[in-house]
Write a protein that holds these residues in place. Structure first.
Motif, PDB file in Angstrom:
ATOM      1  N   ASN A 390       0.829  -1.208   0.000  1.00 34.99           N
ATOM      2  CA  ASN A 390       0.000   0.000   0.000  1.00 34.99           C
ATOM      3  C   ASN A 390       0.861   1.253   0.000  1.00 34.99           C
ATOM      4  O   ASN A 390       0.576   2.234  -0.707  1.00 34.99           O
ATOM      5  CB  ASN A 390      -0.931   0.002   1.215  1.00 34.99           C
ATOM      6  CG  ASN A 390      -2.030  -1.047   1.094  1.00 34.99           C
ATOM      7  OD1 ASN A 390      -2.295  -1.543  -0.001  1.00 34.99           O
ATOM      8  ND2 ASN A 390      -2.666  -1.389   2.204  1.00 34.99           N
ATOM      9  N   ASN A 411      -9.201   6.645  -7.244  1.00 34.48           N
ATOM     10  CA  ASN A 411      -9.915   5.992  -6.139  1.00 34.48           C
ATOM     11  C   ASN A 411      -9.001   4.940  -5.527  1.00 34.48           C
ATOM     12  O   ASN A 411      -8.540   4.037  -6.233  1.00 34.48           O
ATOM     13  CB  ASN A 411     -11.196   5.324  -6.640  1.00 34.48           C
ATOM     14  CG  ASN A 411     -12.261   6.337  -7.032  1.00 34.48           C
ATOM     15  OD1 ASN A 411     -12.291   7.444  -6.504  1.00 34.48           O
ATOM     16  ND2 ASN A 411     -13.126   5.961  -7.960  1.00 34.48           N
ATOM     17  N   LYS A 412      -8.766   5.029  -4.229  1.00 33.02           N
ATOM     18  CA  LYS A 412      -7.931   4.045  -3.546  1.00 33.02           C
ATOM     19  C   LYS A 412      -8.803   3.175  -2.651  1.00 33.02           C
ATOM     20  O   LYS A 412      -9.512   3.689  -1.779  1.00 33.02           O
ATOM     21  CB  LYS A 412      -6.842   4.743  -2.724  1.00 33.02           C
ATOM     22  CG  LYS A 412      -5.836   5.498  -3.570  1.00 33.02           C
ATOM     23  CD  LYS A 412      -4.618   5.927  -2.784  1.00 33.02           C
ATOM     24  CE  LYS A 412      -4.947   7.011  -1.774  1.00 33.02           C
ATOM     25  NZ  LYS A 412      -3.715   7.521  -1.101  1.00 33.02           N
ATOM     26  N   GLU A 413      -8.748   1.873  -2.893  1.00 38.54           N
ATOM     27  CA  GLU A 413      -9.511   0.912  -2.080  1.00 38.54           C
ATOM     28  C   GLU A 413      -8.521  -0.104  -1.503  1.00 38.54           C
ATOM     29  O   GLU A 413      -8.438  -1.245  -1.932  1.00 38.54           O
ATOM     30  CB  GLU A 413     -10.572   0.211  -2.942  1.00 38.54           C
ATOM     31  CG  GLU A 413     -11.574   1.171  -3.567  1.00 38.54           C
ATOM     32  CD  GLU A 413     -12.566   0.462  -4.476  1.00 38.54           C
ATOM     33  OE1 GLU A 413     -12.602  -0.794  -4.443  1.00 38.54           O
ATOM     34  OE2 GLU A 413     -13.277   1.152  -5.231  1.00 38.54           O
ATOM     35  N   TYR A 414      -7.751   0.354  -0.534  1.00 34.36           N
ATOM     36  CA  TYR A 414      -6.715  -0.490   0.041  1.00 34.36           C
ATOM     37  C   TYR A 414      -7.290  -1.397   1.128  1.00 34.36           C
ATOM     38  O   TYR A 414      -8.046  -0.952   2.004  1.00 34.36           O
ATOM     39  CB  TYR A 414      -5.617   0.359   0.671  1.00 34.36           C
ATOM     40  CG  TYR A 414      -4.785   1.156  -0.308  1.00 34.36           C
ATOM     41  CD1 TYR A 414      -4.878   0.948  -1.677  1.00 34.36           C
ATOM     42  CD2 TYR A 414      -3.905   2.140   0.146  1.00 34.36           C
ATOM     43  CE1 TYR A 414      -4.112   1.676  -2.571  1.00 34.36           C
ATOM     44  CE2 TYR A 414      -3.134   2.877  -0.741  1.00 34.36           C
ATOM     45  CZ  TYR A 414      -3.250   2.643  -2.095  1.00 34.36           C
ATOM     46  OH  TYR A 414      -2.498   3.370  -2.980  1.00 34.36           O
ATOM     47  N   GLY A 415      -6.913  -2.652   1.070  1.00 31.63           N
ATOM     48  CA  GLY A 415      -7.278  -3.580   2.135  1.00 31.63           C
ATOM     49  C   GLY A 415      -6.156  -3.701   3.141  1.00 31.63           C
ATOM     50  O   GLY A 415      -5.036  -3.205   2.931  1.00 31.63           O
ATOM     51  N   THR A 449      -8.742   3.360 -10.583  1.00 31.25           N
ATOM     52  CA  THR A 449      -9.039   2.743  -9.286  1.00 31.25           C
ATOM     53  C   THR A 449      -7.930   1.760  -8.925  1.00 31.25           C
ATOM     54  O   THR A 449      -7.575   0.891  -9.729  1.00 31.25           O
ATOM     55  CB  THR A 449     -10.394   2.003  -9.329  1.00 31.25           C
ATOM     56  OG1 THR A 449     -11.426   2.951  -9.656  1.00 31.25           O
ATOM     57  CG2 THR A 449     -10.704   1.360  -7.987  1.00 31.25           C
ATOM     58  N   LYS A 451      -6.864  -1.028  -6.120  1.00 34.28           N
ATOM     59  CA  LYS A 451      -7.464  -1.866  -5.076  1.00 34.28           C
ATOM     60  C   LYS A 451      -6.462  -2.921  -4.624  1.00 34.28           C
ATOM     61  O   LYS A 451      -5.764  -3.514  -5.449  1.00 34.28           O
ATOM     62  CB  LYS A 451      -8.725  -2.529  -5.622  1.00 34.28           C
ATOM     63  CG  LYS A 451      -9.530  -3.324  -4.598  1.00 34.28           C
ATOM     64  CD  LYS A 451     -10.809  -3.856  -5.250  1.00 34.28           C
ATOM     65  CE  LYS A 451     -11.675  -4.623  -4.241  1.00 34.28           C
ATOM     66  NZ  LYS A 451     -12.921  -5.117  -4.870  1.00 34.28           N
ATOM     67  N   THR A 452      -6.380  -3.177  -3.323  1.00 31.47           N
ATOM     68  CA  THR A 452      -5.518  -4.243  -2.794  1.00 31.47           C
ATOM     69  C   THR A 452      -6.307  -5.097  -1.812  1.00 31.47           C
ATOM     70  O   THR A 452      -7.167  -4.603  -1.084  1.00 31.47           O
ATOM     71  CB  THR A 452      -4.280  -3.680  -2.069  1.00 31.47           C
ATOM     72  OG1 THR A 452      -4.696  -2.904  -0.934  1.00 31.47           O
ATOM     73  CG2 THR A 452      -3.441  -2.810  -2.999  1.00 31.47           C
ATOM     74  N   PHE A 453      -5.994  -6.382  -1.788  1.00 32.31           N
ATOM     75  CA  PHE A 453      -6.619  -7.295  -0.830  1.00 32.31           C
ATOM     76  C   PHE A 453      -5.813  -8.586  -0.781  1.00 32.31           C
ATOM     77  O   PHE A 453      -4.934  -8.816  -1.624  1.00 32.31           O
ATOM     78  CB  PHE A 453      -8.081  -7.581  -1.197  1.00 32.31           C
ATOM     79  CG  PHE A 453      -8.300  -8.121  -2.580  1.00 32.31           C
ATOM     80  CD1 PHE A 453      -8.334  -9.486  -2.835  1.00 32.31           C
ATOM     81  CD2 PHE A 453      -8.467  -7.248  -3.654  1.00 32.31           C
ATOM     82  CE1 PHE A 453      -8.534  -9.974  -4.116  1.00 32.31           C
ATOM     83  CE2 PHE A 453      -8.669  -7.730  -4.945  1.00 32.31           C
ATOM     84  CZ  PHE A 453      -8.698  -9.093  -5.176  1.00 32.31           C
ATOM     85  N   LYS A 462      -5.146  -4.676  -7.967  1.00 32.61           N
ATOM     86  CA  LYS A 462      -5.913  -4.432  -9.189  1.00 32.61           C
ATOM     87  C   LYS A 462      -5.845  -2.951  -9.517  1.00 32.61           C
ATOM     88  O   LYS A 462      -6.164  -2.107  -8.667  1.00 32.61           O
ATOM     89  CB  LYS A 462      -7.371  -4.866  -9.021  1.00 32.61           C
ATOM     90  CG  LYS A 462      -7.603  -6.378  -9.028  1.00 32.61           C
ATOM     91  CD  LYS A 462      -9.085  -6.706  -8.896  1.00 32.61           C
ATOM     92  CE  LYS A 462      -9.347  -8.210  -8.967  1.00 32.61           C
ATOM     93  NZ  LYS A 462      -9.214  -8.719 -10.338  1.00 32.61           N
ATOM     94  N   THR A 520      -8.349  -3.510 -16.821  1.00 33.60           N
ATOM     95  CA  THR A 520      -7.962  -3.856 -15.449  1.00 33.60           C
ATOM     96  C   THR A 520      -6.754  -4.775 -15.483  1.00 33.60           C
ATOM     97  O   THR A 520      -6.775  -5.814 -16.146  1.00 33.60           O
ATOM     98  CB  THR A 520      -9.107  -4.566 -14.698  1.00 33.60           C
ATOM     99  OG1 THR A 520     -10.217  -3.674 -14.576  1.00 33.60           O
ATOM    100  CG2 THR A 520      -8.651  -4.988 -13.296  1.00 33.60           C
TER     101      THR A 520
END
Length: 529
Positions: A390, A411-415, A449, A451-453, A462, A520
């Motif tokens: 991250n 857009n940041k959707e960090y897990g 966007t 995204k991490t998970f 992603k 993506t």
């Protein structure tokens, strides 16, 4: 089954006839055994002549022969290395002679007394079977020796370093290439476990690999760095496997390939792609640096004006020291008050702090940009270390922001994800290549966007955009070296280098796209290399 071809050396025609009849008549009586064919030689000399022309499976040699005795015939057969067993035939009371014959090479003996013809077929069958078994054993052993010798030569002169270790980690075998790569002779390493060959940063990685092999777990090739006798760093691609004997693991065999030249070329390619990526960001970086420089320059003009005003006020204060007449003091104080009002001292003092804070912020912003660009652009040879993905994405986004500017929203959707063992700057390079592609795919305004998970013990990243997307034909070649859709402005190296970086991290990179619907990129990384 093929018949057993017998040569009976006998000067007595009566005895010869009896033996022939016994063997031929007993052919069907010996259960599950081979039939016989019988040839007769009346003397030792006749025997030698027949042996020169014919191949026999077994030789019956009478001890009492004219001229050449049975022992003489036996000696000649052994001397000529004739490939057949010899059974010595003696008269009653000659058992000692028969035993002597066996000591000289006969495989068995028969005493012509009593009902000696009855067991004769089975005796011959057993001697032939044992001889053929011994012969086959010798053939297999010779083939094994030849195979082992061939394998030894293959190992000794292989293009890769090959070695074996015992359970204590001591070297049991090394080949010529091992000596060449490390600079150490085999006599210097054999039986030793404390050879300081592995660069310290890779010791834990090698220890973990060896422990897995000791537990019988399979493994994949991985890269390490060793220090050779000259103190030079040598990149090695190492593969290991357990050595198993009688069902037990007794050691480890390793194969090491010198990939130093390949690593140099890879690093040069990675570095070239980094610089190419930075080249595409030059305009944006210049803009980002020019903004703080502009207001620092403006603040410096204000600071210079304020400095002049404060200097003129200090001049009035200094005049107080030179007043000789106390009556002049009141008018001097009034001039100072007028000067403070004229320059608006309270505002100047307040604005001074603001100007200095703004200038300091601008300097720090420039320093951050330069530091992050230097960190991204540096050539990396360090071993894998744990890093926060991250945080690396945030650093990369700050660099990419020079390309995104105000037209692309992020857009940041960090897990919540664990740290990953990696080359952090190389992964940042992969992220930046994808982000630059996303920026170029978005014609006007759009969204990226990130995204991490965590999924199945892997870290997933992603990066999606809502740009122009790609058709199926383009996606087939997206990771090919020098493939580009940007004409002469593109190198075609970015995604190819990115693919190689992810593979060296034992990860996967995939792309999903559709024309006019965006793209993506999905990256999967193991937590531990």
């Amino acid at each position: 089954m093929e018949q057993i071809k017998v040569l009976y050396v006998e000067d007595d025609p009566g005895d010869a006839k009896l033996v022939r009849r016994a063997l031929l008549s007993k052919t069907e009586d010996v259960l599950h055994k081979r039939a016989f064919s019988v040839d007769i030689a009346e003397s030792g000399e006749a025997c030698i002549e027949k042996l020169a022309k014919e191949k026999y499976d077994v030789l019956l040699v009478d001890y009492n022969l004219p001229k050449m005795s049975g022992l003489d015939v036996l000696a000649k057969i052994i001397e000529d290395e004739y490939d057949a067993p010899v059974i010595m035939v003696t008269g009653s009371g000659d058992e000692e002679t028969a035993v002597n014959a066996m000591k000289r090479g006969a495989k068995d003996y028969i005493v012509k007394s009593g009902d000696y013809l009855r067991p004769l077929p089975l005796t011959i069958q057993n001697v032939v079977a044992q001889y053929e078994m011994a012969k086959e054993k010798r053939r297999v052993e010779e083939a094994l020796r030849e195979s082992e010798e061939k394998n030894r030569n293959l190992i000794e002169y292989a293009n890769d370093a090959i070695f074996t270790l015992d359970l204590n980690g001591a070297f049991q075998m090394v080949n010529k290439k091992f000596e060449e790569i490390t600079g150490f002779k085999r006599e210097e390493v054999m039986g030793k476990a404390e050879m300081k060959l592995i660069e310290p940063e890779y010791s834990e990685l090698v220890d973990q690999d060896f422990q897995k092999r000791m537990r019988g777990e399979p493994g994949e090739p991985y890269e390490i760095v060793i220090i050779n006798r000259k103190g030079e760093r040598v990149y090695i691609e190492l593969s290991t496997t357990a050595v198993i004997e009688k069902g037990k693991i007794v050691g480890i065999q390793g194969i090491g390939r010198d990939i130093t030249e390949r690593k140099k070329l890879e690093q040069e390619l990675v570095q070239a792609d980094k610089l190419a990526s930075l080249g595409q960001l030059v305009a944006g970086v210049a803009h980002e640096i020019n903004n703080p420089i502009a207001y620092i320059k403006s603040n410096n003009h204000s600071l210079a004006s304020y400095l002049n005003d404060i200097a003129s006020l200090l001049t009035e204060y200094r005049k107080l020291k030179t007043l000789g007449d106390p009556s002049q003091f009141e008018s001097a104080i009034k001039r100072i008050g007028d000067k403070e009002s004229e320059i608006d001292l309270d505002f100047v003092l307040d604005d001074l702090n603001k100007l200095l804070e703004e200038s300091q912020e601008g300097i720090e912003r420039i320093a951050t940009i330069v530091r992050e660009l230097k960190s991204f652009a540096k050539a990396e040879e360090a071993p894998f270390e744990y890093a926060d993905i991250n945080e690396e994405l945030d650093k990369t986004l700050r660099i990419a922001q020079h390309e995104f500017r105000d037209r692309i929203k992020v857009n940041k959707e960090y897990g919540r994800i664990p740290q990953v063992q990696c080359h952090a700057s190389q992964l940042s390079q992969v992220f930046l290549n994808i982000m630059i592609n996303a920026s170029q795919a978005i014609a006007d305004e759009g969204t990226v966007t990130v995204k991490t998970f965590e999924e199945d013990n892997k870290i997933v990243v992603k990066i999606s955009d809502d740009g122009c997307g790609m058709d199926e034909e383009t996606m087939k070649h997206i990771f090919d070296p020098f493939f580009t859709t940007r004409g002469v402005s593109g190198t075609g190296l970015g995604l190819s280098v990115s693919y190689g970086i992810i593979k060296r991290h034992n990860g996967e990179i995939r792309v999903k796209s559709e024309a006019e619907k965006g793209t993506t990129f999905t990256i999967e990384l193991p937590q531990v290399i």
